[in-house]
Design a protein around this motif. Structure first.
Motif, PDB file in Angstrom:
ATOM      1  N   ASP A  57       0.825  -1.211   0.000  1.00  0.00           N
ATOM      2  CA  ASP A  57       0.000   0.000   0.000  1.00  0.00           C
ATOM      3  C   ASP A  57       0.860   1.262   0.000  1.00  0.00           C
ATOM      4  OD1 ASP A  57      -2.377  -1.417  -0.036  1.00  0.00           O
ATOM      5  OD2 ASP A  57      -2.652  -1.342   2.141  1.00  0.00           O
ATOM      6  N   ARG A  58       1.975   1.228   0.718  1.00  0.00           N
ATOM      7  CA  ARG A  58       2.867   2.385   0.734  1.00  0.00           C
ATOM      8  C   ARG A  58       3.284   2.759  -0.687  1.00  0.00           C
ATOM      9  NH1 ARG A  58       8.862   1.983   3.248  1.00  0.00           N
ATOM     10  NH2 ARG A  58       8.946   0.361   1.643  1.00  0.00           N
ATOM     11  N   LEU A  59       3.601   1.749  -1.500  1.00  0.00           N
ATOM     12  CA  LEU A  59       4.026   2.031  -2.865  1.00  0.00           C
ATOM     13  C   LEU A  59       2.866   2.512  -3.739  1.00  0.00           C
ATOM     14  CD1 LEU A  59       6.584  -0.852  -3.389  1.00  0.00           C
ATOM     15  CD2 LEU A  59       7.072   1.587  -3.216  1.00  0.00           C
ATOM     16  N   LEU A  60       1.660   2.025  -3.479  1.00  0.00           N
ATOM     17  CA  LEU A  60       0.504   2.537  -4.219  1.00  0.00           C
ATOM     18  C   LEU A  60       0.295   4.015  -3.924  1.00  0.00           C
ATOM     19  CD1 LEU A  60      -2.101  -0.362  -3.813  1.00  0.00           C
ATOM     20  CD2 LEU A  60      -0.269  -0.122  -5.500  1.00  0.00           C
ATOM     21  N   THR A  84       3.175  10.965  -5.002  1.00  0.00           N
ATOM     22  CA  THR A  84       4.518  11.498  -5.203  1.00  0.00           C
ATOM     23  C   THR A  84       5.019  11.239  -6.621  1.00  0.00           C
ATOM     24  OG1 THR A  84       5.037  11.181  -2.856  1.00  0.00           O
ATOM     25  CG2 THR A  84       6.892  11.495  -4.350  1.00  0.00           C
ATOM     26  N   LEU A  85       5.208   9.978  -6.973  1.00  0.00           N
ATOM     27  CA  LEU A  85       5.880   9.660  -8.231  1.00  0.00           C
ATOM     28  C   LEU A  85       5.068  10.106  -9.445  1.00  0.00           C
ATOM     29  CD1 LEU A  85       8.371   8.268  -9.516  1.00  0.00           C
ATOM     30  CD2 LEU A  85       7.015   6.152  -9.557  1.00  0.00           C
ATOM     31  N   TYR A  86       3.864   9.555  -9.615  1.00  0.00           N
ATOM     32  CA  TYR A  86       3.062   9.932 -10.777  1.00  0.00           C
ATOM     33  C   TYR A  86       2.572  11.370 -10.665  1.00  0.00           C
ATOM     34  CZ  TYR A  86      -0.093   9.570 -14.715  1.00  0.00           C
ATOM     35  OH  TYR A  86      -0.703   9.776 -15.923  1.00  0.00           O
ATOM     36  N   ASP A  87       2.345  11.821  -9.434  1.00  0.00           N
ATOM     37  CA  ASP A  87       1.928  13.201  -9.224  1.00  0.00           C
ATOM     38  C   ASP A  87       2.989  14.167  -9.748  1.00  0.00           C
ATOM     39  OD1 ASP A  87       0.145  15.235  -7.806  1.00  0.00           O
ATOM     40  OD2 ASP A  87       2.066  15.588  -6.815  1.00  0.00           O
ATOM     41  N   ARG A  88       4.248  13.883  -9.465  1.00  0.00           N
ATOM     42  CA  ARG A  88       5.313  14.768  -9.918  1.00  0.00           C
ATOM     43  C   ARG A  88       5.478  14.711 -11.434  1.00  0.00           C
ATOM     44  NH1 ARG A  88      10.139  15.026  -5.346  1.00  0.00           N
ATOM     45  NH2 ARG A  88       8.740  15.546  -3.604  1.00  0.00           N
ATOM     46  N   PHE A  89       5.278  13.527 -12.002  1.00  0.00           N
ATOM     47  CA  PHE A  89       5.314  13.442 -13.455  1.00  0.00           C
ATOM     48  C   PHE A  89       4.196  14.272 -14.060  1.00  0.00           C
ATOM     49  CE2 PHE A  89       3.826  11.398 -17.391  1.00  0.00           C
ATOM     50  CZ  PHE A  89       4.957  11.596 -18.185  1.00  0.00           C
ATOM     51  N   GLY A  90       2.993  14.158 -13.500  1.00  0.00           N
ATOM     52  CA  GLY A  90       1.868  14.927 -14.012  1.00  0.00           C
ATOM     53  C   GLY A  90       2.098  16.424 -13.930  1.00  0.00           C
ATOM     54  N   LYS A  91       2.664  16.880 -12.817  1.00  0.00           N
ATOM     55  CA  LYS A  91       2.914  18.311 -12.659  1.00  0.00           C
ATOM     56  C   LYS A  91       3.968  18.807 -13.639  1.00  0.00           C
ATOM     57  CE  LYS A  91       1.421  18.605  -7.857  1.00  0.00           C
ATOM     58  NZ  LYS A  91       1.823  18.655  -6.423  1.00  0.00           N
ATOM     59  N   TYR A  92       4.888  17.920 -13.996  1.00  0.00           N
ATOM     60  CA  TYR A  92       5.895  18.285 -14.988  1.00  0.00           C
ATOM     61  C   TYR A  92       5.348  18.190 -16.410  1.00  0.00           C
ATOM     62  CZ  TYR A  92       9.868  17.569 -18.144  1.00  0.00           C
ATOM     63  OH  TYR A  92      10.729  17.638 -19.212  1.00  0.00           O
ATOM     64  N   LEU A 103      12.180   9.539  -8.466  1.00  0.00           N
ATOM     65  CA  LEU A 103      12.744   8.334  -9.077  1.00  0.00           C
ATOM     66  C   LEU A 103      13.917   7.805  -8.256  1.00  0.00           C
ATOM     67  CD1 LEU A 103      12.534   9.378 -12.828  1.00  0.00           C
ATOM     68  CD2 LEU A 103      11.457   7.354 -11.827  1.00  0.00           C
ATOM     69  N   GLY A 104      14.699   8.699  -7.701  1.00  0.00           N
ATOM     70  CA  GLY A 104      15.786   8.269  -6.827  1.00  0.00           C
ATOM     71  C   GLY A 104      15.270   7.546  -5.594  1.00  0.00           C
ATOM     72  N   TRP A 105      14.174   8.038  -5.029  1.00  0.00           N
ATOM     73  CA  TRP A 105      13.570   7.356  -3.881  1.00  0.00           C
ATOM     74  C   TRP A 105      13.087   5.965  -4.278  1.00  0.00           C
ATOM     75  CZ3 TRP A 105      10.344  12.300  -2.636  1.00  0.00           C
ATOM     76  CH2 TRP A 105      11.154  13.228  -1.974  1.00  0.00           C
ATOM     77  N   LEU A 106      12.442   5.867  -5.459  1.00  0.00           N
ATOM     78  CA  LEU A 106      11.981   4.555  -5.913  1.00  0.00           C
ATOM     79  C   LEU A 106      13.163   3.618  -6.110  1.00  0.00           C
ATOM     80  CD1 LEU A 106       9.809   2.589  -6.886  1.00  0.00           C
ATOM     81  CD2 LEU A 106      10.005   3.608  -9.165  1.00  0.00           C
ATOM     82  N   ASP A 107      14.230   4.117  -6.695  1.00  0.00           N
ATOM     83  CA  ASP A 107      15.412   3.284  -6.897  1.00  0.00           C
ATOM     84  C   ASP A 107      15.916   2.734  -5.559  1.00  0.00           C
ATOM     85  OD1 ASP A 107      17.182   2.513  -9.212  1.00  0.00           O
ATOM     86  OD2 ASP A 107      18.719   3.287  -7.856  1.00  0.00           O
ATOM     87  N   ASP A 108      15.897   3.557  -4.534  1.00  0.00           N
ATOM     88  CA  ASP A 108      16.305   3.105  -3.198  1.00  0.00           C
ATOM     89  C   ASP A 108      15.332   2.066  -2.638  1.00  0.00           C
ATOM     90  OD1 ASP A 108      18.494   4.807  -3.266  1.00  0.00           O
ATOM     91  OD2 ASP A 108      17.509   6.385  -2.106  1.00  0.00           O
ATOM     92  N   LEU A 109      14.035   2.287  -2.868  1.00  0.00           N
ATOM     93  CA  LEU A 109      13.030   1.367  -2.337  1.00  0.00           C
ATOM     94  C   LEU A 109      13.124  -0.020  -2.973  1.00  0.00           C
ATOM     95  CD1 LEU A 109       9.955   3.792  -2.188  1.00  0.00           C
ATOM     96  CD2 LEU A 109      11.003   2.654  -0.222  1.00  0.00           C
TER      97      LEU A 109
END
Length: 215
Positions: A95-98, A104-112, A135-141
């Motif tokens: 759920d955390r990743l959802l 965060t991830l898709y939200d930031r892409f959308g804003k860009y 993306l860096g956070w996802l890479d770490d996760l």
């Protein structure tokens, strides 16, 4: 058979469709052409007053919001709990990743991307930097496991790959993220129905997004 209203170029729609493939449920596919405003047709608005996709109709349940559709399909049709684990701690990690993808991830892409793709603005380097931070956070996760959570693919992989593959199609450079690129290739080759669900939508999205986002 659930009715599934969708647009193939939409990452959230592809995420839900990938979940359906993963759990083996057939969907009655009902594509909507958003460029023609078909999501505003009165018959569809009667089903979903927010007139957004994806929308799922399964018997007496009408559901929108893609991640809710994903977890519903996994819970209702999954043949085991490995895809959306019942264990509270493991499910919390999924759920955390959802929520990370949505907030965060898709939200930031959308804003860009969306002001450029649909508003005629020029790409904002500061917004792109924020996307790369996520993306860096996802890479770490992704460190320490074969899939997003543990050693089996889960609903989190379907949701995340729908987003990340769209970033790639739109020309976002993923070369600095070794774990993401390894995981992405694994998703492409191992997730059930990935090519069937993704190919057309990614081609359409990449066809107009890459050029605009590179300016």
């Amino acid at each position: 058979m659930p009715d599934f209203y969708f647009a193939s170029m939409s990452p959230p729609c592809r995420a839900a469709h990938l979940v359906a493939k993963a759990v083996g449920v057939d969907l009655n596919l009902k594509p909507l052409d958003l460029s023609k405003g078909e999501q505003n047709d009165p018959d569809f608005v009667a089903i979903n007053p927010q007139h957004c996709v994806p929308t799922l109709v399964d018997g007496d349940l009408t559901l929108w919001e893609s991640r809710a559709i994903c977890t519903y399909l996994a819970s209702q049709y999954g043949k085991s709990d490995s895809f959306y684990p019942r264990d509270p701690k493991t499910r919390a990690r999924v759920d955390r990743l959802l929520y990370f993808d949505m907030g965060t991830l898709y939200d930031r892409f959308g804003k860009y991307a969306y002001p450029v793709l649909f508003g005629g603005e020029r790409p904002d380097p500061a917004k792109l930097e924020k996307l790369h931070e996520a993306l860096g956070w996802l890479d770490d996760l992704l460190a320490g496991s074969s899939w997003a959570v543990g050693d089996r693919f889960t609903v989190a992989d379907c949701v995340l790959v729908a987003s990340v593959s769209s970033f790639e199609a739109g020309g976002i450079d993923l070369g600095s993220y070794g774990r993401i690129t390894t995981w992405l290739e694994k998703c492409k080759t191992s997730l059930p129905g990935y090519e069937e669900v993704s190919a057309q939508g990614l081609a359409i999205f990449g066809g107009f997004a890459r050029e605009k986002l590179s300016k």
